[in-house]
Design a protein around this motif. Structure first.
Motif, short mmCIF file in Angstrom:
data_model
loop_
_atom_site.label_atom_id
_atom_site.label_comp_id
_atom_site.label_asym_id
_atom_site.label_seq_id
_atom_site.Cartn_x
_atom_site.Cartn_y
_atom_site.Cartn_z
N ILE A 1 0.83 -1.21 0.00
CA ILE A 1 0.00 0.00 0.00
C ILE A 1 0.86 1.25 0.00
O ILE A 1 0.56 2.23 -0.70
N ASP A 2 1.97 1.26 0.76
CA ASP A 2 2.76 2.50 0.83
C ASP A 2 3.39 2.84 -0.51
O ASP A 2 3.56 4.01 -0.85
N GLY A 3 3.72 1.80 -1.31
CA GLY A 3 4.21 2.09 -2.65
C GLY A 3 3.18 2.80 -3.50
O GLY A 3 3.49 3.74 -4.25
N ASN A 4 1.92 2.38 -3.37
CA ASN A 4 0.86 3.04 -4.13
C ASN A 4 0.55 4.43 -3.61
O ASN A 4 0.12 5.30 -4.38
N ILE A 5 0.79 4.67 -2.32
CA ILE A 5 0.65 6.04 -1.82
C ILE A 5 1.66 6.96 -2.49
O ILE A 5 1.33 8.07 -2.93
N VAL A 6 2.91 6.51 -2.61
CA VAL A 6 3.94 7.33 -3.25
C VAL A 6 3.60 7.54 -4.72
O VAL A 6 3.76 8.65 -5.26
N ARG A 7 3.13 6.49 -5.39
CA ARG A 7 2.75 6.64 -6.80
C ARG A 7 1.56 7.57 -6.95
O ARG A 7 1.49 8.35 -7.91
N ASP A 8 0.60 7.48 -6.04
CA ASP A 8 -0.57 8.36 -6.10
C ASP A 8 -0.16 9.81 -5.85
O ASP A 8 -0.63 10.73 -6.54
N LEU A 9 0.73 10.02 -4.89
CA LEU A 9 1.24 11.37 -4.63
C LEU A 9 1.93 11.93 -5.86
O LEU A 9 1.71 13.09 -6.24
N ALA A 10 2.75 11.11 -6.51
CA ALA A 10 3.43 11.56 -7.73
C ALA A 10 2.42 11.89 -8.83
O ALA A 10 2.53 12.91 -9.51
N ALA A 11 1.42 11.02 -9.00
CA ALA A 11 0.41 11.26 -10.04
C ALA A 11 -0.36 12.55 -9.78
O ALA A 11 -0.66 13.31 -10.70
N LEU A 12 -0.68 12.81 -8.51
CA LEU A 12 -1.38 14.04 -8.16
C LEU A 12 -0.52 15.27 -8.38
O LEU A 12 -1.03 16.39 -8.42
#
Length: 293
Positions: A209-220
């Protein structure tokens, strides 16, 4: 909640991964409404993991198309296969091969070209495997008439809909059916959901999940990377977090769960932390190589 004009403008502008480049004039002929643009995307792309369901056998060279990041390069490859206007649905053998991420970012580009604020969201979908939430990306666009952000899954076409039989509108995905990464983290930390239910195949847990948080932050922040790109603060499989890292991801989850309410913090946090900002090279975990961005 009403998004500020600053936020709407930010998500209407092309960014590093969401520019059509020299192909921008090709977008002018496309329709403006969301359902039609979703159909355009579905007529241009083929999901690599669903290809067998359509009777298509992919070569390794075709599978490599799923590693293309910027949309202008995606369009380069697509048009090399078939140079017709983008409004023309391609036969399966000449569609660009990708994943949920490619479906998402292409829809983001088309919506922005029509003046509609849109952004990619990284999280987990609860409509692929009953009882689990699968690593997935969808598009989020601003519905001005309803003054709200709406989730759209552009990947699920008629064939996939028949197989999955979702009980909701794929053009307005409920927030409990697609869970953004920050919400998944918060639910897992609070004991409201089992973190092991969030992942892909046999991998899952807070580290995933934390990897997807970082990817979501980057996408945003305008850097929509591949679902398997790894860098900086992301945990390795089964790596324990410790109190400091738990606090970091608690904060990142809170920011990305409410990106409009904390937009200035969202931007400053990403730009000001080398662990979070996409670096010049990232680990492509599928190909086990360092890729230059």
């Amino acid at each position: 909640m009403k998004a500020s004009q600053e936020i709407l403008d930010f998500y209407t502008r092309p960014a590093a991964m969401t520019s059509a480049g020299a192909h921008a004039p090709r977008l002018d002929e496309l329709p403006r409404d969301v359902p039609s643009l979703v159909r355009v995307v579905q007529g241009l792309l083929l999901h690599q993991h669903w290809a067998h369901a359509y009777g298509v056998e992919l070569s390794d060279e075709r599978r490599d198309e799923s590693h293309l990041r910027p949309v202008d390069r995606m369009l380069d490859r697509l048009l090399a296969h078939d140079a017709r206007p983008l409004s023309a649905a391609r036969p399966l053998e000449t569609r660009l091969v990708g994943t949920c991420r490619q479906f998402t970012v292409l829809l983001v580009v088309l919506l922005r070209a029509k003046g509609v604020p849109a952004r990619a969201r990284c999280g987990f979908a609860g409509y692929f495997n009953p009882g689990s939430f699968v690593d997935h990306w969808v598009c989020e666009y601003w519905n001005a008439a309803e003054a709200r952000w709406v989730l759209v899954d552009a990947q699920i076409d008629d064939a996939q809909r028949a197989a999955l039989q979702p009980d909701f509108d794929l053009l307005d995905v409920p927030r409990d059916r697609f869970v953004v990464a920050g919400d998944a983290w918060t639910k897992g930390r609070a004991g409201e959901a089992d973190p092991m239910k969030f992942g892909f195949l046999d991998e899952g847990g807070l580290w995933f999940i934390d990897g997807n948080i970082v990817r979501d932050l980057a996408a945003l922040n305008g850097m929509e990377m591949l679902p398997w790109d790894c860098w900086g603060a992301m945990s390795r499989p089964e790596e324990p977090h410790g109190d400091e890292r738990l606090a970091l991801f608690d904060r990142l989850a809170a920011i990305t769960r409410a990106p409009d309410a904390r937009f200035a913090e969202l931007r400053a946090t990403y730009e000001g932390d080398d662990r979070l900002r996409v670096p010049a090279t990232v680990l492509n975990a599928v190909l086990n190589r360092q890729d230059t961005i």
